[in-house]
Design a protein around this motif. Structure first.
Motif, mmCIF file in Angstrom:
data_model
loop_
_atom_site.group_PDB
_atom_site.id
_atom_site.type_symbol
_atom_site.label_atom_id
_atom_site.label_comp_id
_atom_site.label_asym_id
_atom_site.label_seq_id
_atom_site.Cartn_x
_atom_site.Cartn_y
_atom_site.Cartn_z
ATOM 1 N N SER A 216 -26.875 -39.768 12.006
ATOM 2 C CA SER A 216 -26.434 -39.075 13.349
ATOM 3 C C SER A 216 -27.229 -37.974 13.381
ATOM 4 C CB SER A 216 -25.049 -38.769 13.404
ATOM 5 O OG SER A 216 -24.546 -37.692 12.592
ATOM 6 N N LEU A 217 -27.463 -37.337 14.543
ATOM 7 C CA LEU A 217 -28.600 -36.103 14.694
ATOM 8 C C LEU A 217 -27.862 -34.928 14.069
ATOM 9 C CD1 LEU A 217 -30.787 -35.066 16.437
ATOM 10 C CD2 LEU A 217 -29.050 -34.103 18.038
ATOM 11 N N SER A 218 -26.687 -34.893 13.803
ATOM 12 C CA SER A 218 -26.004 -33.732 12.899
ATOM 13 C C SER A 218 -26.198 -33.773 11.462
ATOM 14 C CB SER A 218 -24.656 -33.559 13.372
ATOM 15 O OG SER A 218 -23.854 -34.942 12.630
ATOM 16 N N SER A 219 -26.699 -35.154 10.906
ATOM 17 C CA SER A 219 -26.837 -35.479 9.428
ATOM 18 C C SER A 219 -27.944 -35.430 9.294
ATOM 19 C CB SER A 219 -26.086 -36.747 9.116
ATOM 20 O OG SER A 219 -24.693 -36.827 9.644
ATOM 21 N N CYS A 220 -29.327 -35.434 10.031
ATOM 22 C CA CYS A 220 -30.425 -35.229 9.515
ATOM 23 C C CYS A 220 -30.982 -34.169 8.841
ATOM 24 C CB CYS A 220 -31.414 -35.369 10.974
ATOM 25 S SG CYS A 220 -31.550 -34.038 11.877
ATOM 26 N N GLU A 221 -32.046 -34.342 8.109
ATOM 27 C CA GLU A 221 -32.546 -33.382 7.154
ATOM 28 C C GLU A 221 -31.546 -32.753 6.029
ATOM 29 O OE1 GLU A 221 -35.322 -31.485 6.529
ATOM 30 O OE2 GLU A 221 -36.306 -32.722 8.041
ATOM 31 N N ASN A 222 -30.749 -33.938 5.771
ATOM 32 C CA ASN A 222 -29.880 -33.498 4.406
ATOM 33 C C ASN A 222 -30.591 -34.033 3.185
ATOM 34 O OD1 ASN A 222 -27.841 -32.116 5.625
ATOM 35 N ND2 ASN A 222 -26.602 -34.180 6.114
ATOM 36 N N GLY A 223 -31.890 -34.333 3.409
ATOM 37 C CA GLY A 223 -32.521 -34.870 1.949
ATOM 38 C C GLY A 223 -33.910 -35.343 2.495
ATOM 39 N N LEU A 224 -34.742 -35.493 1.462
ATOM 40 C CA LEU A 224 -36.000 -35.998 1.538
ATOM 41 C C LEU A 224 -36.368 -37.349 1.906
ATOM 42 C CD1 LEU A 224 -37.998 -34.226 -1.318
ATOM 43 C CD2 LEU A 224 -37.910 -33.530 0.950
ATOM 44 N N GLU A 225 -35.071 -38.209 1.866
ATOM 45 C CA GLU A 225 -35.261 -39.472 2.364
ATOM 46 C C GLU A 225 -35.047 -39.424 3.857
ATOM 47 O OE1 GLU A 225 -30.854 -38.445 1.531
ATOM 48 O OE2 GLU A 225 -32.794 -38.293 0.478
ATOM 49 N N HIS A 226 -34.700 -38.791 4.569
ATOM 50 C CA HIS A 226 -34.620 -38.503 6.139
ATOM 51 C C HIS A 226 -36.139 -37.955 6.376
ATOM 52 C CE1 HIS A 226 -30.224 -39.342 7.004
ATOM 53 N NE2 HIS A 226 -30.246 -38.862 5.618
ATOM 54 N N ALA A 227 -36.582 -36.921 5.732
ATOM 55 C CA ALA A 227 -37.827 -36.255 6.315
ATOM 56 C C ALA A 227 -39.088 -37.149 6.041
ATOM 57 C CB ALA A 227 -37.838 -34.957 5.975
ATOM 58 N N ILE A 228 -39.195 -37.257 4.744
ATOM 59 C CA ILE A 228 -40.322 -37.825 4.299
ATOM 60 C C ILE A 228 -41.014 -39.189 5.027
ATOM 61 C CG2 ILE A 228 -41.704 -39.135 2.478
ATOM 62 C CD1 ILE A 228 -40.449 -37.058 0.531
ATOM 63 N N PRO A 229 -40.183 -40.210 5.292
ATOM 64 C CA PRO A 229 -40.627 -41.371 6.276
ATOM 65 C C PRO A 229 -41.059 -40.842 7.572
ATOM 66 C CG PRO A 229 -38.617 -41.904 5.071
ATOM 67 C CD PRO A 229 -38.701 -40.383 4.915
ATOM 68 N N HIS A 230 -40.261 -39.753 8.089
ATOM 69 C CA HIS A 230 -40.524 -39.219 9.440
ATOM 70 C C HIS A 230 -42.275 -38.717 9.452
ATOM 71 C CE1 HIS A 230 -40.627 -37.430 13.325
ATOM 72 N NE2 HIS A 230 -40.672 -36.223 12.647
ATOM 73 N N TYR A 231 -42.513 -37.874 8.481
ATOM 74 C CA TYR A 231 -43.642 -37.293 8.239
ATOM 75 C C TYR A 231 -44.760 -38.392 8.172
ATOM 76 C CZ TYR A 231 -41.230 -32.767 8.139
ATOM 77 O OH TYR A 231 -40.636 -31.664 8.395
ATOM 78 N N ILE A 232 -44.447 -39.297 7.285
ATOM 79 C CA ILE A 232 -45.466 -40.289 7.106
ATOM 80 C C ILE A 232 -45.850 -41.039 8.101
ATOM 81 C CG2 ILE A 232 -45.886 -42.677 5.900
ATOM 82 C CD1 ILE A 232 -44.333 -41.528 3.313
ATOM 83 N N THR A 233 -44.993 -41.619 8.889
ATOM 84 C CA THR A 233 -45.211 -42.336 10.266
ATOM 85 C C THR A 233 -45.885 -41.658 11.368
ATOM 86 O OG1 THR A 233 -42.707 -41.686 11.187
ATOM 87 C CG2 THR A 233 -43.217 -43.893 9.953
ATOM 88 N N THR A 234 -45.558 -39.963 11.206
ATOM 89 C CA THR A 234 -46.410 -39.078 12.383
ATOM 90 C C THR A 234 -47.759 -39.127 11.812
ATOM 91 O OG1 THR A 234 -44.319 -37.991 12.537
ATOM 92 C CG2 THR A 234 -46.448 -36.748 13.098
ATOM 93 N N TYR A 235 -47.997 -38.808 10.563
ATOM 94 C CA TYR A 235 -49.379 -38.473 10.122
ATOM 95 C C TYR A 235 -50.323 -39.864 9.743
ATOM 96 C CZ TYR A 235 -48.603 -33.503 10.255
ATOM 97 O OH TYR A 235 -48.347 -32.151 10.833
ATOM 98 N N ALA A 236 -49.774 -41.004 9.471
ATOM 99 C CA ALA A 236 -50.379 -42.199 9.040
ATOM 100 C C ALA A 236 -51.719 -42.521 10.085
ATOM 101 C CB ALA A 236 -49.518 -43.272 8.990
ATOM 102 N N PRO A 237 -51.602 -42.431 11.419
ATOM 103 C CA PRO A 237 -52.721 -42.770 12.351
ATOM 104 C C PRO A 237 -53.834 -41.769 12.324
ATOM 105 C CG PRO A 237 -50.593 -42.337 13.613
ATOM 106 C CD PRO A 237 -50.098 -42.467 12.159
ATOM 107 N N LEU A 238 -53.245 -40.483 11.923
ATOM 108 C CA LEU A 238 -54.187 -39.419 11.715
ATOM 109 C C LEU A 238 -55.021 -39.500 10.787
ATOM 110 C CD1 LEU A 238 -53.567 -35.474 12.614
ATOM 111 C CD2 LEU A 238 -54.726 -36.017 10.501
ATOM 112 N N LEU A 239 -54.377 -39.801 9.615
ATOM 113 C CA LEU A 239 -55.246 -39.990 8.278
ATOM 114 C C LEU A 239 -55.982 -41.302 8.392
ATOM 115 C CD1 LEU A 239 -52.391 -38.973 5.648
ATOM 116 C CD2 LEU A 239 -54.513 -37.561 6.636
ATOM 117 N N LEU A 240 -55.431 -42.216 9.105
ATOM 118 C CA LEU A 240 -56.553 -43.527 9.168
ATOM 119 C C LEU A 240 -57.818 -43.316 10.059
ATOM 120 C CD1 LEU A 240 -56.536 -46.586 9.011
ATOM 121 C CD2 LEU A 240 -55.483 -46.683 11.349
ATOM 122 N N VAL A 241 -57.570 -42.169 10.933
ATOM 123 C CA VAL A 241 -58.955 -41.925 11.734
ATOM 124 C C VAL A 241 -59.661 -40.955 10.944
ATOM 125 C CG1 VAL A 241 -59.659 -40.702 13.676
ATOM 126 C CG2 VAL A 241 -57.854 -42.227 13.887
#
Length: 392
Positions: free
Chosen positions: A178-203
């Protein structure tokens, strides 16, 4: 600007690094974003509009490369509109935005706005990254005569499909369960950062390789066209190489600050207390790059049009009429008919061979023209003097 911190700010239990940058002069930061996005939006539209004084020429057949360049500009325009809307709401309704960080708040609309606007910005800029990757792929395939307008459908499927899939996947993993439970651990944040920066790093990694291979293939085409490599062919190859260099230079300028900022914030997150005095310089660097992101990210749209087409001028022609698309700078001619009679004698066979050779020569010319479309400074000079363009 486009940063995964925009989505993590929607979490009531934000990490300390996100709080550091999001709470640093928010009025100034939103004003910078609005100003930079507005300037980029207006100048990008000005660049794409038809101009007065352009010589009326026969409209050439649209190429997949020109279509991709237009789609990149559209993604930047829509992304800038999202940033203007988001920052305007932040400045105009501070009480509404303050409810985002309230756990179990009475209204869900602040969170809906926060998540929705952040997803809009991320999706459009991610799609722009994928389109830029497709442009590098298409440039290489066109020179190799393995692409055309028919492949644009595949590019649409890949670009929008991957952009939507990665955006939804990253947001889902961040806000699970749920929205109130996000950022309670790196398992939540790291996949989000990877999916965000993957196309940028690909270019950043793959596009320079594809551009370099394309330039080498163009040189081979120019040499094989007449069997010699004259000064005019060398000049055209240099123009294409400079064009690719400007594209990558704009991309690096606009997005390197994001990578630096994210690296600094991740380093701060790993510290027990980010407010310690030894970390003062790192905090300052993170805040400086945060402001720089607000300036450079939106300016990508306008700077890309300069890299694609050069400066097209101020004199806008708003009269509607059938005319050449402004991002198509070089026209192609039809060499004979594309139908070949059945060989009935030796003379007909010679005639057909000449027509086939002329068609192959035209395909080579069209492939080269796609690489250099938009470089109006050298088009006329090369058209008059280079043997590649004789007979156009």
């Amino acid at each position: 600007m486009a940063s995964p911190r925009l989505e993590t700010y929607c979490c009531p239990n934000q990490d300390a690094a996100t709080q550091l940058v999001m709470n640093f002069q928010p009025e100034v930061f939103c004003g910078v974003c609005i100003g930079s996005s507005s300037v980029s939006l207006l100048l990008t539209i000005l660049q794409l509009l038809p101009k007065k004084g352009q010589s009326p020429r026969k409209m050439p057949k649209a190429s997949s490369s020109s279509t991709i360049l237009l789609l990149i500009s559209i993604c930047d325009i829509l992304g800038s509109l999202g940033m203007i809307f988001r920052s305007s709401v932040w400045l105009g309704f501070p009480g509404f935005i303050a409810n985002i960080s309230v756990v179990n708040g009475t209204s869900v609309w602040p969170s809906v706005f926060c998540v929705g606007s952040a997803m809009w910005i991320q999706l459009l800029y991610s799609a722009g990254f994928w389109w830029l990757f497709c442009y590098a792929v298409d440039s290489y395939l066109v020179v190799r005569r393995s692409a055309g307008l028919s492949t644009i459908v595949l590019y649409h499927m890949m670009t929008w499909g991957l952009a939507v899939m990665l955006c939804v996947e990253g947001i889902t993993l961040l806000y699970y369960p749920s929205l109130s439970s996000c950022e309670n651990g790196l398992e939540h944040a790291i996949p989000h950062y990877i999916t965000t920066y993957a196309p940028l790093l690909l270019v950043l990694v793959v596009n320079p390789i594809l551009f370099r291979r394309t330039v080498s293939a163009v040189a081979s085409l120019l040499k094989g066209r007449q069997g010699i490599y004259t000064e005019n062919e060398r000049r055209l190859g240099t123009e294409i190489q400079i064009r690719f260099f400007k594209i990558m230079l704009v991309f690096v300028i606009c997005w390197s600050s994001n990578i630096i900022n994210e690296s600094l914030l991740f380093y701060l997150e790993m510290q027990p207390d980010i407010n310690e005095n030894p970390l003062k310089n790192i905090r300052s660097a993170a805040l400086i790059t945060w402001i720089i992101m607000g300036v450079l990210n939106p300016m990508q749209g306008f700077l890309f049009t300069l890299a694609f087409y050069g400066w097209t001028g101020w004199r806008v022609d708003l009269k509607w009429r059938k005319r050449e698309i402004p991002w198509e700078s070089m026209s192609s001619s039809t060499v004979g008919e594309n139908t070949y009679p059945s060989p009935v004698n030796y003379q007909n066979n010679i005639h057909d061979s000449k027509k086939i050779a002329a068609t192959d020569s035209q395909q080579t010319d069209e492939a080269i023209s796609m690489m250099s479309e938009g470089n109006t400074s050298s088009d006329d000079r090369l058209t008059r003097s280079s043997p590649i363009y004789q007979g156009w």
